[in-house]
Design a protein around this motif. Structure first.
Motif, short mmCIF file in Angstrom:
data_model
loop_
_atom_site.label_atom_id
_atom_site.label_comp_id
_atom_site.label_asym_id
_atom_site.label_seq_id
_atom_site.Cartn_x
_atom_site.Cartn_y
_atom_site.Cartn_z
N ASP A 138 3.02 7.82 -0.84
CA ASP A 138 2.93 6.80 -1.87
C ASP A 138 1.91 5.76 -1.39
O ASP A 138 2.24 4.87 -0.59
CB ASP A 138 4.32 6.16 -2.07
CG ASP A 138 4.31 5.08 -3.14
OD1 ASP A 138 3.23 4.55 -3.48
OD2 ASP A 138 5.42 4.75 -3.63
N ALA A 139 0.67 5.89 -1.88
CA ALA A 139 -0.41 5.02 -1.39
C ALA A 139 -0.18 3.57 -1.79
O ALA A 139 -0.56 2.65 -1.05
CB ALA A 139 -1.76 5.52 -1.90
N ASP A 140 0.41 3.36 -2.95
CA ASP A 140 0.67 1.97 -3.38
C ASP A 140 1.66 1.28 -2.44
O ASP A 140 1.47 0.12 -2.07
CB ASP A 140 1.22 1.96 -4.81
CG ASP A 140 0.17 2.39 -5.83
OD1 ASP A 140 -1.04 2.29 -5.51
OD2 ASP A 140 0.56 2.83 -6.92
N ALA A 141 2.70 2.01 -2.05
CA ALA A 141 3.67 1.44 -1.10
C ALA A 141 3.01 1.17 0.25
O ALA A 141 3.29 0.16 0.91
CB ALA A 141 4.86 2.40 -0.94
N HIS A 143 -0.14 0.44 0.70
CA HIS A 143 -1.01 -0.72 0.55
C HIS A 143 -0.19 -2.02 0.60
O HIS A 143 -0.58 -2.99 1.27
CB HIS A 143 -1.80 -0.66 -0.75
CG HIS A 143 -2.71 -1.83 -0.92
ND1 HIS A 143 -3.91 -1.95 -0.23
CD2 HIS A 143 -2.59 -2.97 -1.65
CE1 HIS A 143 -4.48 -3.10 -0.55
NE2 HIS A 143 -3.70 -3.74 -1.42
N ALA A 144 0.93 -2.01 -0.10
CA ALA A 144 1.77 -3.22 -0.12
C ALA A 144 2.26 -3.54 1.30
O ALA A 144 2.20 -4.70 1.74
CB ALA A 144 2.95 -3.02 -1.07
N GLN A 147 -0.23 -5.17 3.77
CA GLN A 147 -0.53 -6.60 3.67
C GLN A 147 0.33 -7.42 4.65
O GLN A 147 -0.04 -8.56 4.98
CB GLN A 147 -0.34 -7.08 2.23
CG GLN A 147 -1.18 -6.29 1.20
CD GLN A 147 -2.54 -5.87 1.74
OE1 GLN A 147 -3.35 -6.70 2.16
NE2 GLN A 147 -2.79 -4.55 1.77
N SER A 176 -6.60 -2.06 3.57
CA SER A 176 -6.43 -1.60 2.19
C SER A 176 -6.15 -0.12 2.17
O SER A 176 -6.73 0.64 2.94
CB SER A 176 -7.71 -1.83 1.39
OG SER A 176 -8.13 -3.17 1.50
N GLY A 178 -5.82 3.22 -0.53
CA GLY A 178 -6.01 3.71 -1.90
C GLY A 178 -6.05 5.22 -1.93
O GLY A 178 -6.35 5.87 -0.91
N ARG A 179 -5.71 5.78 -3.08
CA ARG A 179 -5.73 7.24 -3.23
C ARG A 179 -6.91 7.65 -4.09
O ARG A 179 -7.18 7.04 -5.12
CB ARG A 179 -4.43 7.71 -3.87
CG ARG A 179 -4.39 9.22 -4.15
CD ARG A 179 -3.07 9.66 -4.74
NE ARG A 179 -2.03 9.77 -3.74
CZ ARG A 179 -1.86 10.84 -2.94
NH1 ARG A 179 -2.67 11.87 -3.03
NH2 ARG A 179 -0.88 10.86 -2.06
#
Lengths: 256, 256
Positions: A138-141, A143-144, A147, A176, A178-179
């Motif tokens: 899960d690339a969004d997880a 990325h979060a 941070q 950062s 991203g997928r």
């Protein structure tokens, strides 16, 4: 009167023990110093913005050295490339600089790219050039969670035991994730990094991508100041040195 | 009762004489047939959508074969990948198909990507994986000229002397040229191609990109129906088989 040269270098890290000259095997530095000698009959030391590890690649490493021989920039680039064959090292650009320019000490920032190929099948086209992770990420997880590492911190948990830096405190300007299709790309940017810091951060973010860790777990790992509290060291295969920043180039620190 | 399998395969063409089995050296087909044998103890023929030349790569070649062994799709994929090591060939997917599916004869369209790296410096990261062209290329001019080749034509001028196709008339559905940084990417799509057709079209478009030929020169070369009227054969290094289309998939022919 010698002239200082800045060169921008692409290399495939697979056949090398890393950037730095070693007694027991090939290095990018030795290849370049040998090419300078063949071209100009001068023994020089070539300094790099980053001393990459064995197997780590570069799309644009920056290095510097002095040359007595009086030649133009295109000649320096083309002659070095001629003498670098058949090594997978290419000089993209050569620029004459003021004498106080130093690829390492003048550098105000470094960027790396880390490539994960996220699929079941082995890598045919990207063997040795990316990290194969078969569990869906899960690339969004990621990325979060990344941070939580941005800003000024004590990065002891992400530091190799061999690291020689005086302090474990670094300021991470960007991390950062991203997928792009089956590829997960991680960009890391800082004034400087600890030894293995990028690979240790990537190995930790992979745990988040797999759903085994939360962003809070990443914060806890950072706070622990203990290498064993963070994730594995991601393999060298996926790591690319992509940019060195120098005064006059924009390099934004994060708001911390 | 045997089952027909469709597999999607990625490979690095550098170590191979091409797709097709040869007596005098390694081929992708022989690697796959050997992996099937090790896995299932069955001697099969693996048919491909396209029989690529020596050094040509694939991101997604499609192939088919029959297997008596009764196993699931994931097992076929994983077992073939296990037995394909250490060859740079990877099975991305395996799918059980109806018995009349044939990777070559059922195929209604093929796509290729051709990668040119347009710079002075040699290729370190892309050695053997792209064509290095040092003269600056005008990708827009190449794209405009490429449209002269789209549609149904006699492609004799772009056909290898060894080509065994019954007719030199083919319908080119797409020939697109675009620039991404220092890379010029050419996409070619058709129901089928003549031997070396893509590489001969790329070699001709390079003449346009360098400013040595106009779009009208490309039209004249096509009209000449003579191989010597067109440009050089671009090297295999930059060519990738990227997609095979089958009934049910959308494949638009050009308005001719």
């Amino acid at each position: 009167m010698s002239r200082r040269w800045k060169i921008t270098v692409e290399f495939d890290g697979r056949p090398f023990l890393g950037w730095q000259r070693q007694d027991h095997g090939p290095s990018v530095q030795a290849c370049l110093e040998e090419a300078v000698h063949r071209f100009a009959q001068e023994r020089v030391t070539v300094h790099a913005a980053g001393r990459t590890d064995s197997g780590v690649h570069a799309t644009a490493m920056v290095a510097s050295f002095d040359l007595e021989k009086d030649v133009g920039a295109e000649k320096v680039r083309d002659a070095l490339n001629y003498h670098l064959k058949p090594n997978p090292v290419a000089v993209l650009r050569a620029e004459a600089m003021e004498g106080d320019f130093h690829a390492r000490f003048s550098c105000i920032g470094r960027s790396y790219l880390y490539r994960i190929v996220n699929r079941r099948a082995p890598l045919a086209l990207d063997a040795g050039r990316a990290w194969l992770v078969s569990h869906p990420l899960d690339a969004d997880a990621m990325h979060a969670a990344a941070q939580r590492l941005v800003g000024q911190h004590d990065f002891t948990s992400f530091r190799a035991s061999l690291c020689q830096a005086a302090s474990p405190v670094k300021t991470l300007a960007e991390l950062s994730v991203g997928r792009v299709g089956e590829e997960v790309r991680i960009v890391a940017r800082a004034r400087s990094f600890l030894h293995h810091q990028v690979r240790n951060m990537v190995g930790t973010l992979k745990m988040v991508g797999e759903g085994r860790w939360t962003a809070d777990d990443v914060s806890s790992a950072l706070a622990a100041r203990n290498r064993s509290a963070a994730g594995q060291t991601a393999p060298a295969d996926g790591l690319y040195f992509t940019h060195a920043f120098y005064p006059g180039e924009r390099f934004d620190d994060p708001v911390t």
